[in-house]
Design a protein around this motif. Structure first.
Motif, PDB file in Angstrom:
ATOM      1  N   GLU A 138     -57.207  26.937  96.614  1.00 40.52           N
ATOM      2  CA  GLU A 138     -56.113  26.120  96.079  1.00 40.52           C
ATOM      3  C   GLU A 138     -56.386  25.666  94.650  1.00 40.52           C
ATOM      4  O   GLU A 138     -55.474  25.249  93.946  1.00 40.52           O
ATOM      5  N   HIS A 139     -57.623  25.705  94.229  1.00 39.81           N
ATOM      6  CA  HIS A 139     -58.006  25.254  92.895  1.00 39.81           C
ATOM      7  C   HIS A 139     -58.623  26.419  92.125  1.00 39.81           C
ATOM      8  O   HIS A 139     -59.822  26.456  91.896  1.00 39.81           O
ATOM      9  N   PRO A 140     -57.786  27.389  91.742  1.00 46.79           N
ATOM     10  CA  PRO A 140     -58.337  28.545  91.037  1.00 46.79           C
ATOM     11  C   PRO A 140     -58.972  28.138  89.714  1.00 46.79           C
ATOM     12  O   PRO A 140     -58.555  27.167  89.088  1.00 46.79           O
ATOM     13  N   SER A 141     -59.970  28.876  89.352  1.00 44.87           N
ATOM     14  CA  SER A 141     -60.656  28.547  88.101  1.00 44.87           C
ATOM     15  C   SER A 141     -59.767  28.947  86.935  1.00 44.87           C
ATOM     16  O   SER A 141     -59.306  30.065  86.841  1.00 44.87           O
ATOM     17  N   GLY A 142     -59.516  28.002  86.090  1.00 45.79           N
ATOM     18  CA  GLY A 142     -58.751  28.271  84.888  1.00 45.79           C
ATOM     19  C   GLY A 142     -59.689  28.690  83.775  1.00 45.79           C
ATOM     20  O   GLY A 142     -60.903  28.698  83.925  1.00 45.79           O
ATOM     21  N   SER A 143     -59.140  29.026  82.651  1.00 44.53           N
ATOM     22  CA  SER A 143     -59.981  29.477  81.540  1.00 44.53           C
ATOM     23  C   SER A 143     -60.941  28.380  81.097  1.00 44.53           C
ATOM     24  O   SER A 143     -62.004  28.660  80.569  1.00 44.53           O
ATOM     25  N   ASP A 144     -60.571  27.117  81.342  1.00 49.79           N
ATOM     26  CA  ASP A 144     -61.452  26.021  80.955  1.00 49.79           C
ATOM     27  C   ASP A 144     -62.678  25.930  81.861  1.00 49.79           C
ATOM     28  O   ASP A 144     -63.678  25.336  81.496  1.00 49.79           O
ATOM     29  N   ARG A 145     -62.622  26.537  83.060  1.00 48.04           N
ATOM     30  CA  ARG A 145     -63.756  26.472  83.979  1.00 48.04           C
ATOM     31  C   ARG A 145     -64.533  27.775  84.024  1.00 48.04           C
ATOM     32  O   ARG A 145     -65.523  27.881  84.714  1.00 48.04           O
ATOM     33  N   GLN A 146     -64.066  28.795  83.320  1.00 47.29           N
ATOM     34  CA  GLN A 146     -64.755  30.075  83.317  1.00 47.29           C
ATOM     35  C   GLN A 146     -65.803  30.097  82.222  1.00 47.29           C
ATOM     36  O   GLN A 146     -65.660  29.452  81.190  1.00 47.29           O
ATOM     37  N   LEU A 147     -66.842  30.845  82.480  1.00 45.35           N
ATOM     38  CA  LEU A 147     -67.899  30.963  81.501  1.00 45.35           C
ATOM     39  C   LEU A 147     -67.759  32.251  80.724  1.00 45.35           C
ATOM     40  O   LEU A 147     -67.455  33.295  81.294  1.00 45.35           O
ATOM     41  N   ASP A 148     -67.990  32.187  79.441  1.00 45.93           N
ATOM     42  CA  ASP A 148     -68.021  33.399  78.639  1.00 45.93           C
ATOM     43  C   ASP A 148     -69.455  33.877  78.625  1.00 45.93           C
ATOM     44  O   ASP A 148     -70.339  33.248  78.069  1.00 45.93           O
ATOM     45  N   LEU A 149     -69.697  34.991  79.276  1.00 41.48           N
ATOM     46  CA  LEU A 149     -71.049  35.515  79.366  1.00 41.48           C
ATOM     47  C   LEU A 149     -71.344  36.507  78.253  1.00 41.48           C
ATOM     48  O   LEU A 149     -72.286  37.271  78.330  1.00 41.48           O
ATOM     49  N   GLY A 150     -70.506  36.482  77.218  1.00 45.57           N
ATOM     50  CA  GLY A 150     -70.731  37.381  76.100  1.00 45.57           C
ATOM     51  C   GLY A 150     -70.204  38.777  76.373  1.00 45.57           C
ATOM     52  O   GLY A 150     -70.545  39.716  75.677  1.00 45.57           O
TER      53      GLY A 150
END
Length: 94
Positions: free
Chosen positions: A28-40
């Protein structure tokens, strides 16, 4: 122990009903771009991928021939037998 390790331990202690509640909450609480990590790289980190992979591994084990008989034996084990098996597994993993 890191927070992630603490969470992993706590999730491992959930009963099936609690685990389903957690899974539903996470869905119900999908990860938005603010919660995703940029792993390069071009791929973003999916926080549920490890959980899905673990579930798939566990399900595959439970679907193997003889799994139900193995579970019956496990649940019929004495506390001493369970402790012995847990200690043997710990030694194999370390």
């Amino acid at each position: 122990m890191t927070r992630v390790e603490q969470l992993e331990h706590q999730i491992g202690q959930l009963n099936p009903e609690e685990f389903i509640q957690l899974r539903d909450w996470l869905l119900e609480h999908p990860s938005g771009s603010d919660r995703q990590l940029d792993l390069g790289s071009a791929t973003a980190f999916d926080p549920l991928s490890a959980l899905r992979a673990e579930f798939d591994r566990e399900l595959a084990v439970l679907q193997q021939p003889g799994a139900s008989e193995t579970l019956r034996k496990v649940f019929a084990s004495t506390p001493a037998e369970i402790a012995e098996a847990a200690n043997a597994a710990r030694k194999r993993n370390y």
